[in-house]
Design a protein around this motif. Structure first.
Motif, mmCIF file in Angstrom:
data_model
loop_
_atom_site.group_PDB
_atom_site.id
_atom_site.type_symbol
_atom_site.label_atom_id
_atom_site.label_comp_id
_atom_site.label_asym_id
_atom_site.label_seq_id
_atom_site.Cartn_x
_atom_site.Cartn_y
_atom_site.Cartn_z
ATOM 1 N N GLY A 232 -96.421 54.286 35.405
ATOM 2 C CA GLY A 232 -96.930 53.374 34.106
ATOM 3 C C GLY A 232 -97.206 53.264 32.672
ATOM 4 N N SER A 233 -97.091 52.379 31.857
ATOM 5 C CA SER A 233 -97.328 52.373 30.977
ATOM 6 C C SER A 233 -98.839 53.055 30.581
ATOM 7 N N PHE A 234 -98.705 54.180 28.835
ATOM 8 C CA PHE A 234 -100.103 55.346 28.456
ATOM 9 C C PHE A 234 -100.666 54.994 27.098
ATOM 10 N N LYS A 235 -101.530 55.326 27.163
ATOM 11 C CA LYS A 235 -102.312 55.010 26.017
ATOM 12 C C LYS A 235 -102.013 56.793 25.399
ATOM 13 N N ASP A 236 -102.942 57.234 26.235
ATOM 14 C CA ASP A 236 -103.461 58.157 25.621
ATOM 15 C C ASP A 236 -102.053 59.682 25.809
ATOM 16 N N GLU A 237 -101.841 60.203 25.058
ATOM 17 C CA GLU A 237 -100.776 61.547 24.402
ATOM 18 C C GLU A 237 -100.681 62.122 25.696
ATOM 19 N N TYR A 238 -101.684 63.081 26.751
ATOM 20 C CA TYR A 238 -101.392 63.770 27.676
ATOM 21 C C TYR A 238 -100.193 63.481 28.735
ATOM 22 N N PRO A 239 -100.870 62.110 29.390
ATOM 23 C CA PRO A 239 -100.225 61.193 29.933
ATOM 24 C C PRO A 239 -98.530 60.504 29.340
ATOM 25 N N ARG A 240 -98.799 60.128 28.706
ATOM 26 C CA ARG A 240 -97.241 59.725 27.816
ATOM 27 C C ARG A 240 -96.071 61.123 27.696
ATOM 28 N N LYS A 241 -96.343 62.497 27.774
ATOM 29 C CA LYS A 241 -96.094 63.936 27.239
ATOM 30 C C LYS A 241 -95.472 63.393 28.808
ATOM 31 N N LEU A 242 -95.931 63.142 29.913
ATOM 32 C CA LEU A 242 -96.201 64.707 31.287
ATOM 33 C C LEU A 242 -94.733 63.265 31.913
ATOM 34 N N LYS A 243 -95.144 62.149 31.529
ATOM 35 C CA LYS A 243 -94.088 60.739 31.834
ATOM 36 C C LYS A 243 -92.697 61.299 31.277
ATOM 37 N N LYS A 244 -92.927 61.228 29.713
ATOM 38 C CA LYS A 244 -91.285 61.780 29.258
ATOM 39 C C LYS A 244 -91.027 63.626 30.386
ATOM 40 N N GLU A 245 -91.275 64.085 30.408
ATOM 41 C CA GLU A 245 -91.357 65.497 30.347
ATOM 42 C C GLU A 245 -90.474 65.230 32.313
ATOM 43 N N LYS A 319 -112.651 64.868 30.920
ATOM 44 C CA LYS A 319 -113.745 63.733 31.202
ATOM 45 C C LYS A 319 -112.790 62.206 31.082
ATOM 46 N N HIS A 320 -112.051 62.897 32.495
ATOM 47 C CA HIS A 320 -111.020 61.518 32.735
ATOM 48 C C HIS A 320 -111.153 62.231 34.289
ATOM 49 N N TYR A 321 -110.802 60.641 34.990
ATOM 50 C CA TYR A 321 -110.927 60.119 36.500
ATOM 51 C C TYR A 321 -109.785 60.096 36.808
ATOM 52 N N HIS A 322 -109.034 59.803 36.112
ATOM 53 C CA HIS A 322 -107.887 58.869 36.512
ATOM 54 C C HIS A 322 -106.966 59.048 34.302
ATOM 55 N N PHE A 323 -105.551 58.678 34.512
ATOM 56 C CA PHE A 323 -105.266 58.445 33.581
ATOM 57 C C PHE A 323 -105.955 57.440 32.986
ATOM 58 N N GLN A 324 -106.700 57.867 31.113
ATOM 59 C CA GLN A 324 -107.043 56.795 30.534
ATOM 60 C C GLN A 324 -108.488 55.613 31.010
ATOM 61 N N LYS A 325 -108.400 56.754 32.056
ATOM 62 C CA LYS A 325 -110.227 56.314 32.883
ATOM 63 C C LYS A 325 -110.778 58.065 32.249
ATOM 64 N N GLU A 326 -111.870 57.327 31.651
ATOM 65 C CA GLU A 326 -113.119 58.104 30.816
ATOM 66 C C GLU A 326 -114.004 57.679 32.110
ATOM 67 N N THR A 327 -114.913 59.697 31.951
ATOM 68 C CA THR A 327 -115.737 59.631 32.771
ATOM 69 C C THR A 327 -116.595 60.269 32.046
ATOM 70 N N LYS A 328 -118.362 60.461 32.886
ATOM 71 C CA LYS A 328 -118.753 61.815 32.465
ATOM 72 C C LYS A 328 -117.596 62.930 32.464
ATOM 73 N N GLU A 329 -118.671 64.216 31.670
ATOM 74 C CA GLU A 329 -117.486 65.868 31.484
ATOM 75 C C GLU A 329 -117.968 65.698 33.170
ATOM 76 N N VAL A 330 -116.890 66.670 33.788
ATOM 77 C CA VAL A 330 -116.871 67.006 35.466
ATOM 78 C C VAL A 330 -116.420 68.095 35.060
ATOM 79 N N LYS A 331 -116.361 68.990 36.322
ATOM 80 C CA LYS A 331 -116.280 70.700 36.238
ATOM 81 C C LYS A 331 -115.093 70.862 36.535
ATOM 82 N N LEU A 332 -114.335 71.486 36.422
ATOM 83 C CA LEU A 332 -112.586 71.639 35.407
ATOM 84 C C LEU A 332 -112.143 71.739 37.319
ATOM 85 N N GLN A 333 -112.969 73.274 37.317
ATOM 86 C CA GLN A 333 -113.060 74.383 38.196
ATOM 87 C C GLN A 333 -113.056 73.986 39.795
#
Length: 426
Positions: A232-245, A319-333
């Motif tokens: 898809g198309s993304f607004k957040d910088e992180y997924p935009r970089k992933l897509k380019k790579e 703070k994301h559970y999907h690209f560009q969809k924020e959520t309450k803070e979750v544990k990364l580990q």
């Protein structure tokens, strides 16, 4: 007759019939010196039986049927494998049976030779409407009997799954690291997303990922891109970089992503979403080059847990559970139960499989030790057995219970189960 031939096999194998003054239908006195070895392949039911029939000593095969005429129904008269049958054991004799040379096969009728309670107990088990056949009786069986059979179930489970490991290994030309990578990926699916994770591992070979271990963003781009999440198309910088790579790497390696529709999000907490699992999986790949080789060197469960519980997951997912969809803070580990899941279903399996393959019994022992140290899993099936009085103290026994339920209880194979046999003989 509302029972199967397996019941007669059970009676014959364990000699649960009157053993004195036995006679064949034609009047010959019968002495059973050895009932033979149960045959699980094609051919007569028992091999290498040792019998005395009418004073003559015989070594050969034994065939068992509900009725004598079943010999003809099953077409044994046309199969030379049955020419060595020295005794036909039946519940009812309704027709004489002859060998190809014209000699009549001696017949033993089991009807009225075994205690009635055996058949009563058998019917109670196989006709049970409970969650599993011996739900009401298993709590009364001695722990030594139950634990002994469950230990056999655990080994049987590891043997079965080890065959799958060796099959995957053969298709990967003997590359243990790649085989382990595939099974580890599958385990990261935690049942719900097991299949898409397995597809991802096939679509993204470990050899490709290894070339980019010094570049975390590229590894993450490969994982998320091949998983189908970067189309898809993304607004957040992180997924935009992933897509380019990913666009560059996809073209470079000729990669084809799996369909994003394969992933399941419904009825899941954010920390279990496949996107976070993919981030954690990427982090594990980044952290551990030659991961399987490292695991072979780890002797303590605590060190293994530390390896899996401290992953360099990209902070975007706090703070994301999907690209560009924020959520309450979750544990990364990964949580401890998830870590245990990976150790049980991937690591212990590979320690066992490689131990057998390379003739290193210490690895087999280590796999068993880890399973004995990990707490038991909690799911509906294991809950059934615990509610019936079964004590499940570790993952070793919870895995054994799952094997018991799937291959014995669910199929009503009580006559092949050490616990069922004990109940039938009570």
């Amino acid at each position: 007759m509302n029972f199967s031939e397996h019941f007669l096999h059970f009676i014959w194998k364990f000699r649960l019939y009157k053993t004195l003054d036995l006679f064949c239908v034609a009047g010959e006195q019968l002495r059973i010196l050895n009932p033979g070895i149960s045959n699980t392949d094609a051919g007569p039911d028992f091999n290498q039986a040792k019998l005395s029939i009418g004073g003559t000593y015989w070594i050969g095969d034994v065939e068992i049927h509900l009725k004598s005429s079943d010999w003809l129904v099953h077409g044994h008269q046309q199969d030379p494998a049955y020419d060595a049958v020295i005794l036909h054991v039946v519940h009812e004799h309704d027709q004489p049976i002859y060998r190809k040379d014209g000699s009549q096969i001696p017949v033993l009728v089991l009807k009225n030779l075994y205690p009635e309670h055996l058949l009563d107990h058998y019917h109670q088990l196989v006709n049970s409407i409970h969650k599993f056949p011996c739900e009401k009786q298993i709590g009364e069986i001695e722990a030594v009997v139950v634990n002994g059979f469950l230990s056999r179930m655990m080994v049987e489970r590891l043997e079965q799954k080890s065959a799958l490991v060796l099959d995957k290994l053969s298709r990967l030309t003997g590359d243990w690291e790649s085989a382990f990578y595939c099974f580890m990926a599958k385990s990261f699916g935690f049942k719900v997303n097991e299949i898409p994770f397995e597809l991802l591992a096939s679509a993204l070979p470990l050899q490709v990922l290894r070339k980019h271990l010094d570049h975390p963003l590229q590894v993450e781009a490969l994982v998320f891109g091949q998983a189908g999440f970067l189309s898809g198309s993304f607004k957040d910088e992180y997924p935009r970089k992933l897509k380019k790579e990913y666009a560059f790497l996809k073209k470079k390696y000729g990669l084809k992503p799996i369909g994003v529709g394969a992933w399941r999000f419904l009825r899941m907490r954010p920390q279990n979403f496949p996107t976070l699992r993919l981030a954690q999986f990427s982090a594990l790949v980044l952290k551990s080059d030659r991961l399987f080789s490292k695991i072979l060197e780890i002797e303590e469960l605590s060190d293994l847990i530390k390896l899996l519980a401290e992953l360099p997951v990209n902070p975007y997912w706090i703070k994301h559970y999907h690209f560009q969809k924020e959520t309450k803070e979750v544990k990364l580990q990964l949580g401890i139960s998830s870590v245990h899941h990976l150790i049980i279903n991937a690591i212990c399996l590979f320690l066992f499989s490689y131990g057998k393959y390379a003739d290193q019994p210490q690895l087999i022992s280590r796999a068993i030790k880890f399973l004995e140290l990990i707490p038991p899993e909690n799911n509906t099936i294991i809950g059934w057995y615990k509610s019936s009085g079964l004590i499940v103290e570790s993952a070793f026994f919870s895995q054994a219970v799952l094997q018991l339920n799937k291959y014995y209880c669910a199929q009503k194979k009580c006559l092949n189960c050490g616990i069922g046999i004990k109940i039938l003989n009570k």
